[in-house]
Write a protein that holds these residues in place. Sequence first.
Motif, PDB file in Angstrom:
ATOM      1  N   PHE A 243       0.827  -1.204   0.000  1.00 44.08           N
ATOM      2  CA  PHE A 243       0.000   0.000   0.000  1.00 44.08           C
ATOM      3  C   PHE A 243       0.864   1.259   0.000  1.00 44.08           C
ATOM      4  N   TYR A 244       1.787   1.368   0.941  1.00 44.01           N
ATOM      5  CA  TYR A 244       2.573   2.597   1.055  1.00 44.01           C
ATOM      6  C   TYR A 244       3.550   2.792  -0.097  1.00 44.01           C
TER       7      TYR A 244
ATOM      8  N   SER B 263     -10.558   2.955  -6.843  1.00 48.73           N
ATOM      9  CA  SER B 263     -10.686   1.985  -7.933  1.00 48.73           C
ATOM     10  C   SER B 263      -9.913   0.700  -7.644  1.00 48.73           C
ATOM     11  N   LYS B 264      -8.921   0.774  -6.758  1.00 46.22           N
ATOM     12  CA  LYS B 264      -8.146  -0.406  -6.366  1.00 46.22           C
ATOM     13  C   LYS B 264      -8.773  -1.132  -5.178  1.00 46.22           C
ATOM     14  N   GLY B 265      -9.922  -0.638  -4.718  1.00 48.42           N
ATOM     15  CA  GLY B 265     -10.596  -1.289  -3.601  1.00 48.42           C
ATOM     16  C   GLY B 265     -10.200  -0.771  -2.235  1.00 48.42           C
ATOM     17  N   ILE B 266      -9.395   0.292  -2.200  1.00 51.96           N
ATOM     18  CA  ILE B 266      -9.014   0.899  -0.924  1.00 51.96           C
ATOM     19  C   ILE B 266     -10.242   1.617  -0.359  1.00 51.96           C
ATOM     20  N   THR B 267     -10.516   1.432   0.922  1.00 46.83           N
ATOM     21  CA  THR B 267     -11.661   2.060   1.568  1.00 46.83           C
ATOM     22  C   THR B 267     -11.434   3.565   1.729  1.00 46.83           C
TER      23      THR B 267
ATOM     24  N   ASP C 288      -5.740   2.394   5.294  1.00 49.65           N
ATOM     25  CA  ASP C 288      -4.723   1.485   4.764  1.00 49.65           C
ATOM     26  C   ASP C 288      -5.170   0.037   4.994  1.00 49.65           C
ATOM     27  N   PRO C 289      -4.528  -0.932   4.348  1.00 45.09           N
ATOM     28  CA  PRO C 289      -4.974  -2.319   4.464  1.00 45.09           C
ATOM     29  C   PRO C 289      -4.911  -2.867   5.884  1.00 45.09           C
TER      30      PRO C 289
END
Length: 118
Positions: free
Chosen positions: A21-22, A81-85, A103-104
């Motif tokens: 993620f980062y 669009s990548k599914g990140i909340t 973050d995940p």
Amino acid sequence: MIKKIAFTMYPVTDMARARKFYEEDLGLVKTSDYGGTWVEYDPGGCFAITTMVPVKPSSDSGGSIAFEVDDVKALTAKLKSKGITVKMEVMDTPVCQMSVVIDPEGNAVTLHQLKRKS
């Protein structure tokens, strides 16, 4: 006497997922890696992610970090669009625009863009 902020740190439970993620989604460049349990980035100050502390990730309590970005609307849309909340859609204030993503690991990350001065 306090001299400066030494670092900002986020606890993570899955280092590989957090690093993806980062580094890939936000584009941060790793500056240090201490045995895979403490990883540092320097986006204008030390930001670390770690599995070393007995603290759980949270988007509802504790501290947070705000990253200055070039285009908060575009980055927020890309992450979504990548599914990140997205916890808070882009908000407009007199001096900036900002959004909050999760973050995940469950930590809140503020994306911030100062408005240009006329």
